[in-house]
Enzyme design. Structure first.
Site, mmCIF file in Angstrom:
data_model
loop_
_atom_site.group_PDB
_atom_site.id
_atom_site.type_symbol
_atom_site.label_atom_id
_atom_site.label_comp_id
_atom_site.label_asym_id
_atom_site.label_seq_id
_atom_site.Cartn_x
_atom_site.Cartn_y
_atom_site.Cartn_z
ATOM 1 N N HIS A 237 0.867 -1.202 0.000
ATOM 2 C CA HIS A 237 0.000 0.000 0.000
ATOM 3 C C HIS A 237 0.893 1.238 0.000
ATOM 4 O O HIS A 237 1.410 1.620 1.042
ATOM 5 C CB HIS A 237 -0.892 0.008 1.241
ATOM 6 C CG HIS A 237 -1.890 1.124 1.259
ATOM 7 N ND1 HIS A 237 -3.204 0.960 1.634
ATOM 8 C CD2 HIS A 237 -1.781 2.442 0.946
ATOM 9 C CE1 HIS A 237 -3.853 2.100 1.555
ATOM 10 N NE2 HIS A 237 -2.996 3.043 1.139
ATOM 11 N N LEU B 89 2.432 7.006 -4.592
ATOM 12 C CA LEU B 89 3.622 7.589 -5.233
ATOM 13 C C LEU B 89 3.322 8.939 -5.860
ATOM 14 O O LEU B 89 4.240 9.680 -6.186
ATOM 15 C CB LEU B 89 4.155 6.620 -6.296
ATOM 16 C CG LEU B 89 4.705 5.305 -5.743
ATOM 17 C CD1 LEU B 89 4.954 4.302 -6.866
ATOM 18 C CD2 LEU B 89 5.989 5.534 -4.961
ATOM 19 N N ARG B 90 2.002 9.235 -6.041
ATOM 20 C CA ARG B 90 1.573 10.452 -6.751
ATOM 21 C C ARG B 90 2.059 10.396 -8.205
ATOM 22 O O ARG B 90 2.372 9.331 -8.721
ATOM 23 C CB ARG B 90 2.058 11.743 -6.060
ATOM 24 C CG ARG B 90 1.840 11.784 -4.554
ATOM 25 C CD ARG B 90 0.394 11.729 -4.144
ATOM 26 N NE ARG B 90 0.253 12.004 -2.718
ATOM 27 C CZ ARG B 90 -0.716 11.494 -1.957
ATOM 28 N NH1 ARG B 90 -1.606 10.657 -2.471
ATOM 29 N NH2 ARG B 90 -0.799 11.806 -0.688
ATOM 30 N N ASN C 247 -5.278 6.903 -6.355
ATOM 31 C CA ASN C 247 -6.031 8.143 -6.068
ATOM 32 C C ASN C 247 -5.295 9.377 -6.588
ATOM 33 O O ASN C 247 -5.017 10.310 -5.847
ATOM 34 C CB ASN C 247 -6.375 8.266 -4.579
ATOM 35 C CG ASN C 247 -5.156 8.310 -3.664
ATOM 36 O OD1 ASN C 247 -4.092 7.815 -4.007
ATOM 37 N ND2 ASN C 247 -5.304 8.909 -2.495
ATOM 38 N N LYS D 200 -9.272 -0.766 -5.781
ATOM 39 C CA LYS D 200 -9.333 -0.099 -4.478
ATOM 40 C C LYS D 200 -10.649 0.644 -4.349
ATOM 41 O O LYS D 200 -11.003 1.465 -5.207
ATOM 42 C CB LYS D 200 -8.166 0.892 -4.355
ATOM 43 C CG LYS D 200 -8.185 1.785 -3.111
ATOM 44 C CD LYS D 200 -7.824 1.007 -1.850
ATOM 45 C CE LYS D 200 -7.936 1.871 -0.608
ATOM 46 N NZ LYS D 200 -6.756 2.678 -0.347
ATOM 47 N N LEU E 52 -5.189 9.278 7.667
ATOM 48 C CA LEU E 52 -6.482 8.600 7.742
ATOM 49 C C LEU E 52 -6.323 7.129 7.383
ATOM 50 O O LEU E 52 -5.584 6.833 6.449
ATOM 51 C CB LEU E 52 -7.481 9.266 6.789
ATOM 52 C CG LEU E 52 -7.910 10.667 7.243
ATOM 53 C CD1 LEU E 52 -8.716 11.362 6.169
ATOM 54 C CD2 LEU E 52 -8.709 10.599 8.548
ATOM 55 N N HIS F 145 2.643 14.503 1.203
ATOM 56 C CA HIS F 145 2.062 15.834 1.009
ATOM 57 C C HIS F 145 3.180 16.816 1.352
ATOM 58 O O HIS F 145 3.838 16.660 2.388
ATOM 59 C CB HIS F 145 0.873 16.075 1.950
ATOM 60 C CG HIS F 145 -0.315 15.194 1.677
ATOM 61 N ND1 HIS F 145 -1.250 15.489 0.709
ATOM 62 C CD2 HIS F 145 -0.696 14.025 2.226
ATOM 63 C CE1 HIS F 145 -2.178 14.530 0.683
ATOM 64 N NE2 HIS F 145 -1.854 13.629 1.594
ATOM 65 N N ALA G 79 -4.159 14.883 5.031
ATOM 66 C CA ALA G 79 -3.938 13.622 5.756
ATOM 67 C C ALA G 79 -2.895 12.787 5.035
ATOM 68 O O ALA G 79 -2.995 12.576 3.825
ATOM 69 C CB ALA G 79 -5.247 12.855 5.827
#
Ligand code: NCD
Ligand code: ZN
Length: 344
Positions: free
Chosen positions: A13, A16-17, A41, A99, A219, A251, A263
């Site tokens: 999990h 990596l963006r 995401n 996912k 989160l 982030h 988060a």
């Protein structure tokens, strides 16, 4: 014992963006892990096998020379995911899972599933083809307390889901409560969970006592210490239902340290050392290899790795900050603190 040699671990999990971020995130992860489940995401999310293959190429372009890194891709489940996409996943050698983010649960989850019952026809296909469903297990109703959202998800969503699809392969991602750990223990071999380093090393006091520490905010949110203790127990128990998933979620500093901070904890640079720290605290370093290197691959039905890594008992200090985006650094988990083990 001053060295530990492990079969090379995998991270089941990781975020990596995309774009510029990959310069930082891919080398950080690839220096220790052979494979990583690359979370979908992005903005916009990775919704099809074709998009996942293209994203995988962008990741591979940042793997340093001489390192063998194998990104494992995942699709982002939406209300509109066609049931036929499941067969495409099954046939793809790059994509391993799908996912499900409940819409509104976390970073970039706006396009997630609004009501799981709407997507039962797709889930039926997942069960039939034994494609793993990765779950962000939190309810999102505004009236449910943030510390109760995981427990409520077990009762309200997972119990009915498993009643309907008893053979469905599920990974309950980044579990944070004793309730979730016990739930996973009570299910068959088709239900497993990942555990992050922050949920093993910290609890909500670390985040909230003596001033608010935004770099511990992720989160699902850190819970009370009794939950941390149960997570440590199951992670170090040698039970194959629990395996490594960092949920490393970068982030930039400016996005964490502000009135409405994002988060996510960035654990990738020292992930395996962070887990070693937690396992050593429990006197269970002998259980690290199963958790980090065997059980995830076994659950996904992939071959175990063949190379090894070595950790040496040599303290290292985690850097206070790292370069990330232009003029916007990132603060890693454990910044400025000392780890007992380091990657050779
Ligand atoms: C993740 C992110 O930033 O993408 N954040 C987090 O706190 N874990 C999303 C997620 O896995 O919930
Ligand atoms: Zn995540």
């Amino acid at each position: 014992m001053d060295t530990i040699t492990l079969l090379q671990p995998d991270d089941w999990h990781a975020h990596l963006r995309d774009g510029e971020a990959l310069r930082r995130t891919v080398p950080d992860l690839a220096k220790q892990f052979h494979r990583a489940i690359c979370m979908p995401n992005l903005v916009p999310p990775v919704k099809t096998v074709e998009e996942a293959i293209a994203y995988r190429q962008r990741i591979l372009a940042h793997v340093p020379n001489g390192i063998d890194f194998d990104p494992r891709m995942v699709l982002y489940f939406t209300d509109h995911t066609p049931a036929e996409e499941v067969v495409k996943i099954k046939q793809s050698d790059a994509v391993n899972a799908i996912k499900l983010y409940p819409a509104g649960a976390t970073t970039n989850s706006e396009n997630g599933v609004s009501d799981i019952r709407k997507v039962y026809p797709v889930i039926e296909q997942l069960e039939e083809h034994q494609v793993p469903l990765l779950l962000h297990g939190e309810v999102t109703h505004s009236h449910v307390d943030i510390f109760d959202r995981e427990k409520r998800y077990l009762d309200e969503v997972l119990v009915p889901l498993l009643r309907q699809f008893p053979q469905l392969k599920i990974v309950l991602e980044h579990i944070t409560t004793a309730d979730a750990a016990n739930f996973v223990l009570e299910q068959g071999r088709n239900v497993a969970a990942t555990i992050t380093p922050q949920h093993l090393l910290f609890n909500r006091n670390h985040m909230l006592v003596g001033g608010i520490k935004p770099h511990f905010y992720c989160l699902p949110i850190l819970k009370r210490q009794t939950h941390q203790t149960t997570l440590l127990e199951v992670a170090t128990s040698g039970n194959p239902k629990f395996f490594l998933g960092t949920d490393s979620a970068p982030h930039a500093q400016s996005k964490k340290e502000q009135a409405c901070g994002c988060a996510g904890c960035y654990s990738a640079p020292n992930a395996i050392e962070l887990y070693a720290q937690a396992f050593e605290q429990m006197g269970k370093l002998d259980k690290l290899e199963g958790f980090a290197s065997h059980f995830g691959a076994d659950f996904y039905g992939l071959a175990r790795n063949t190379k090894t890594i070595t950790l040496v008992r040599q303290s290292i200090q985690v850097p206070a900050q790292l370069d990330y985006l232009d003029n916007d650094p990132i603060i890693p988990l454990y910044a400025g603190q000392t780890l007992n083990w380091s990657l050779q």
